[in-house]
Design an enzyme around this catalytic site. Sequence first.
Site, PDB file in Angstrom:
ATOM      1  N   CYS A 189       0.935  -1.123   0.000  1.00 47.82           N
ATOM      2  CA  CYS A 189      -0.108   0.012   0.202  1.00 47.82           C
ATOM      3  C   CYS A 189       0.833   1.160  -0.055  1.00 47.82           C
ATOM      4  O   CYS A 189       0.408   2.385  -0.437  1.00 47.82           O
ATOM      5  CB  CYS A 189      -0.785  -0.008   1.072  1.00 47.82           C
ATOM      6  SG  CYS A 189      -2.412  -1.101   0.927  1.00 47.82           S
ATOM      7  N   HIS A 243      16.858  -2.608   8.804  1.00 43.69           N
ATOM      8  CA  HIS A 243      16.139  -1.441   8.367  1.00 43.69           C
ATOM      9  C   HIS A 243      14.755  -1.914   8.655  1.00 43.69           C
ATOM     10  O   HIS A 243      14.031  -0.569   9.156  1.00 43.69           O
ATOM     11  CB  HIS A 243      16.449  -1.645   6.939  1.00 43.69           C
ATOM     12  CG  HIS A 243      15.686  -0.264   6.356  1.00 43.69           C
ATOM     13  ND1 HIS A 243      16.321   0.856   5.926  1.00 43.69           N
ATOM     14  CD2 HIS A 243      14.543   0.000   5.687  1.00 43.69           C
ATOM     15  CE1 HIS A 243      15.539   1.973   5.392  1.00 43.69           C
ATOM     16  NE2 HIS A 243      14.318   1.097   5.353  1.00 43.69           N
ATOM     17  N   GLU A 244      13.920  -2.828   8.183  1.00 49.39           N
ATOM     18  CA  GLU A 244      12.546  -2.794   8.227  1.00 49.39           C
ATOM     19  C   GLU A 244      12.111  -2.847   9.921  1.00 49.39           C
ATOM     20  O   GLU A 244      11.093  -2.262  10.201  1.00 49.39           O
ATOM     21  CB  GLU A 244      11.892  -3.808   7.381  1.00 49.39           C
ATOM     22  CG  GLU A 244      12.409  -4.253   5.888  1.00 49.39           C
ATOM     23  CD  GLU A 244      12.101  -2.807   5.195  1.00 49.39           C
ATOM     24  OE1 GLU A 244      11.268  -2.053   5.712  1.00 49.39           O
ATOM     25  OE2 GLU A 244      12.749  -2.596   4.516  1.00 49.39           O
ATOM     26  N   MET A 264       9.352  -4.269   3.425  1.00 44.07           N
ATOM     27  CA  MET A 264       8.431  -3.135   3.652  1.00 44.07           C
ATOM     28  C   MET A 264       8.006  -3.495   5.242  1.00 44.07           C
ATOM     29  O   MET A 264       7.789  -4.600   5.285  1.00 44.07           O
ATOM     30  CB  MET A 264       7.093  -3.715   2.733  1.00 44.07           C
ATOM     31  CG  MET A 264       5.857  -2.632   2.881  1.00 44.07           C
ATOM     32  SD  MET A 264       6.287  -0.762   2.685  1.00 44.07           S
ATOM     33  CE  MET A 264       5.312  -0.042   4.124  1.00 44.07           C
ATOM     34  N   GLU A 265       7.831  -2.328   6.031  1.00 47.03           N
ATOM     35  CA  GLU A 265       7.842  -2.566   7.196  1.00 47.03           C
ATOM     36  C   GLU A 265       6.415  -2.606   7.602  1.00 47.03           C
ATOM     37  O   GLU A 265       6.020  -1.833   8.645  1.00 47.03           O
ATOM     38  CB  GLU A 265       8.499  -1.085   7.707  1.00 47.03           C
ATOM     39  CG  GLU A 265       7.662   0.173   7.468  1.00 47.03           C
ATOM     40  CD  GLU A 265       8.104   0.929   6.093  1.00 47.03           C
ATOM     41  OE1 GLU A 265       8.440   0.159   5.165  1.00 47.03           O
ATOM     42  OE2 GLU A 265       7.897   2.157   6.130  1.00 47.03           O
ATOM     43  N   ASP A 291       5.472   7.426  -6.800  1.00 43.77           N
ATOM     44  CA  ASP A 291       6.279   6.311  -7.344  1.00 43.77           C
ATOM     45  C   ASP A 291       7.114   6.531  -8.258  1.00 43.77           C
ATOM     46  O   ASP A 291       8.254   5.983  -8.450  1.00 43.77           O
ATOM     47  CB  ASP A 291       5.243   4.962  -7.919  1.00 43.77           C
ATOM     48  CG  ASP A 291       4.469   4.355  -6.885  1.00 43.77           C
ATOM     49  OD1 ASP A 291       5.058   3.990  -5.700  1.00 43.77           O
ATOM     50  OD2 ASP A 291       3.479   4.060  -7.293  1.00 43.77           O
ATOM     51  N   TYR A 306      16.688   8.720   1.596  1.00 40.59           N
ATOM     52  CA  TYR A 306      17.448   7.514   2.658  1.00 40.59           C
ATOM     53  C   TYR A 306      18.697   7.945   2.984  1.00 40.59           C
ATOM     54  O   TYR A 306      19.078   8.170   4.090  1.00 40.59           O
ATOM     55  CB  TYR A 306      17.787   6.413   1.890  1.00 40.59           C
ATOM     56  CG  TYR A 306      16.048   5.586   1.620  1.00 40.59           C
ATOM     57  CD1 TYR A 306      15.298   6.042   0.493  1.00 40.59           C
ATOM     58  CD2 TYR A 306      15.764   4.364   2.266  1.00 40.59           C
ATOM     59  CE1 TYR A 306      14.154   5.289   0.349  1.00 40.59           C
ATOM     60  CE2 TYR A 306      14.883   3.734   1.992  1.00 40.59           C
ATOM     61  CZ  TYR A 306      13.952   4.283   0.843  1.00 40.59           C
ATOM     62  OH  TYR A 306      12.729   3.407   0.704  1.00 40.59           O
ATOM     63  N   GLU A 324      12.381   7.612   6.063  1.00 32.81           N
ATOM     64  CA  GLU A 324      13.476   6.668   5.683  1.00 32.81           C
ATOM     65  C   GLU A 324      15.119   7.101   6.141  1.00 32.81           C
ATOM     66  O   GLU A 324      15.866   6.163   6.110  1.00 32.81           O
ATOM     67  CB  GLU A 324      13.404   6.611   3.859  1.00 32.81           C
ATOM     68  CG  GLU A 324      12.135   5.872   3.461  1.00 32.81           C
ATOM     69  CD  GLU A 324      12.008   4.588   4.065  1.00 32.81           C
ATOM     70  OE1 GLU A 324      13.074   3.935   4.330  1.00 32.81           O
ATOM     71  OE2 GLU A 324      10.775   3.883   3.962  1.00 32.81           O
ATOM     72  N   HIS A 357      12.075   0.572  11.290  1.00 30.77           N
ATOM     73  CA  HIS A 357      10.792   1.441  11.183  1.00 30.77           C
ATOM     74  C   HIS A 357       9.896   1.155  12.155  1.00 30.77           C
ATOM     75  O   HIS A 357       8.905   1.798  12.108  1.00 30.77           O
ATOM     76  CB  HIS A 357      10.326   0.809   9.722  1.00 30.77           C
ATOM     77  CG  HIS A 357      10.654   1.609   8.606  1.00 30.77           C
ATOM     78  ND1 HIS A 357      10.694   2.959   8.279  1.00 30.77           N
ATOM     79  CD2 HIS A 357      11.381   1.212   7.355  1.00 30.77           C
ATOM     80  CE1 HIS A 357      11.235   3.456   7.022  1.00 30.77           C
ATOM     81  NE2 HIS A 357      11.538   2.255   6.605  1.00 30.77           N
TER      82      HIS A 357
HETATM   83  N1  BES Z   1       9.298   1.592   3.008  1.00 36.79           N
HETATM   84  C1  BES Z   1      10.139   1.073   2.282  1.00 36.79           C
HETATM   85  C2  BES Z   1       9.682   0.621   1.064  1.00 36.79           C
HETATM   86  C3  BES Z   1       8.756   1.544   0.089  1.00 36.79           C
HETATM   87  C4  BES Z   1       8.928   3.143   0.074  1.00 36.79           C
HETATM   88  C5  BES Z   1       7.776   1.032  -0.281  1.00 36.79           C
HETATM   89  C6  BES Z   1       8.360   3.740  -0.545  1.00 36.79           C
HETATM   90  C7  BES Z   1       6.898   1.882  -1.092  1.00 36.79           C
HETATM   91  C8  BES Z   1       7.186   3.225  -1.388  1.00 36.79           C
HETATM   92  C9  BES Z   1      11.275   0.007   2.871  1.00 36.79           C
HETATM   93  O1  BES Z   1      11.288   0.150   4.339  1.00 36.79           O
HETATM   94  C10 BES Z   1      12.522   0.212   2.345  1.00 36.79           C
HETATM   95  O2  BES Z   1      13.045   1.186   2.419  1.00 36.79           O
HETATM   96  N2  BES Z   1      13.022  -0.947   1.680  1.00 36.79           N
HETATM   97  C11 BES Z   1      14.467  -0.801   1.148  1.00 36.79           C
HETATM   98  C12 BES Z   1      15.285  -1.576   2.050  1.00 36.79           C
HETATM   99  C13 BES Z   1      16.886  -0.995   2.120  1.00 36.79           C
HETATM  100  C14 BES Z   1      16.860   0.592   2.339  1.00 36.79           C
HETATM  101  C15 BES Z   1      17.461  -1.594   3.098  1.00 36.79           C
HETATM  102  C16 BES Z   1      14.432  -1.542  -0.231  1.00 36.79           C
HETATM  103  O3  BES Z   1      13.228  -1.879  -0.590  1.00 36.79           O
HETATM  104  O4  BES Z   1      15.225  -1.490  -0.910  1.00 36.79           O
HETATM  105 ZN    ZN Z   2      12.594   2.098   4.690  1.00 39.42          ZN
END
Ligand code: BES
Ligand code: ZN
Length: 569
Positions: free
Chosen positions: A126, A281-282, A256-257, A361, A369, A304, A285
């Site tokens: 989501c 990381h997750e 995804m957290e 997106d 980040y 992030e 969060h």
């Molecule tokens: N919350 C994010 C993934 C996300 C962000 C999904 C924005 C949709 C929209 C998740 O915590 C994340 O940052 N994942 C990273 C992990 C990495 C930084 C260790 C990934 O997917 O690469």
């Molecule tokens: Zn993240």
Amino acid sequence: MRPDPHSYADTGQPQTSSISFDLHVDFELKTLSGEIELRFREPGSGPLDLDTNGLRIAALTSLAGAALKFELARPEPILGARLRIDLPAQTRGVRIRYATSPGASALQWLGPAQTSSGQPFLFSQCQPIHARSVFPLQDSPRVRVTVDSARFTVPPRLRTLMAASFRGRQGPATDVFAMPQPIPPYLLAFAVGDLTSRELSRRSAVWAEPAVADAAAFEFAGVEQMIVAAEKLFGPYEWERYDVLVMPPSFPFGGMENPRLTFVTPSVLAGDRSLVNVIAHELAHAWTGNLITNASLNDFWLNEGFTVYAERRILEALEGRELSELHAAIGRHDLDVALERFRTRPELTRLRTDLAGIDPDEAYSTLPYEKGYLFLRRLEELAGRAAWDGFLRAYMTAFRFQSIDTAQFLGLLDRELPGLSQKARALEWIDQPGIPADAPQPRSRRLEELRSVELPPADVSPTELLVHLQAVRSPTERVLRELDARFGLSSRKSLELRHTFVLLQLRAGLAEGIDGARRVVRETGRMKYLRPVYQELAKTDRAVARRTFDELRESYHPIARAVVEGLLK
Ligand code: BES
Ligand code: ZN
């Protein structure tokens, strides 16, 4: 007022405080259908604007069952369709009968051929603004809701997992959940499939399709230690359980957290625990993101940037500074790639953004980040670790279960550590594009060595090897062959290493890079790997890139498909 550029939610209207839903999952029609109830913080009247995307509304009543007037507006390209309901005096909530569309942007429906179990699989994703394609609601992270009752009726041999507390299975196939902590709608998450679990600790288990469960249990054996380290840094873990769900390969993100239940790509199962920073990381969060949430995507760095900072503090506590510096160096490399990508759109390299009219997106990158990480590390350097850790604790206490913006963060910073934000020139970091000249530089002896040798010693760790590969400039065929012979890079299980090596092969014009690239994009739907590999493949041989994508596009998640489509155009 509509403070969130990506939602029709209006602060002058009733605010949803809890929801319940009851959904039937239909794998043939690829739809969810059923009912949702929204209950308001206080009874209200007048217009109520909800977010929807592709939803079919069948009936709409008050909680007491009286039919209500409503209007579903024409869909807008990014926001979706506003659902305006006319509330009579003293309305406490609404009940909506509806169905999702087969193209719902939050859902991926996988057929038996796309899973390791040979059973179908469904999952939701989501974040950032796709909850509205599954639920009609105020889809802004400032509107936090609890879930009193969530019911999913599924094919009897499959099981539902929700990022919530499991209350049991009713009848032949209805799985029931509740979420007592208030969460932003983007954290509503579930998956349906042939799933089994392995216990990791008293409060933690890993879930996966049967064929990957043991590998997952091995990879994530250290989760409990991570939770303990994180609690020591940031305060108690507020979500009771911490489980991990290993997704099918098409999952478009690394992780995804989702609260209580992190979703993670199977590409982290490298067999050597070298990619567990994704779990750190997750997990982080749970504090930075889920406990304290960005009020809108303009403050996405609060989610992030803080989480990358917290992730590296957890790694440092468990593995030492050498390792966390390696990760910081990898982060700096990825940041430089993102800065290059946004060279013509510098406004997207601010921490505090203005994303009105922009598809989040499309704006997504590693920038919030890693620039966010460097900013927080700069504050830590200037304050000293003890004082800074005091601030982190105050931050976690002051804003727990709230959604905040950058100004609120700065306000607390000024109260807790007066003078620090001026000293750090915080507003330059926050509102100016690019990276300030005094940004912290990841540094260690090991880093210098790894970047200067032509061929690292055979016993380097996977993370060290990645640092080395990222530093290779204009590689020769001979060096690449020696690297491959020594480290088995072209057949490496870790896609982190293998995709980085493939990029080097393609840049050096080696024919085997093409086959290697095709294998990477066939094995995973993770955008972090698809984006650079398709991009480099297209530079080498556009037709091959196009043909490969045409073969594979149906297997990718809709978001990933759009990203690759965009870069092959
Ligand atoms: N919350 C994010 C993934 C996300 C962000 C999904 C924005 C949709 C929209 C998740 O915590 C994340 O940052 N994942 C990273 C992990 C990495 C930084 C260790 C990934 O997917 O690469
Ligand atoms: Zn993240």
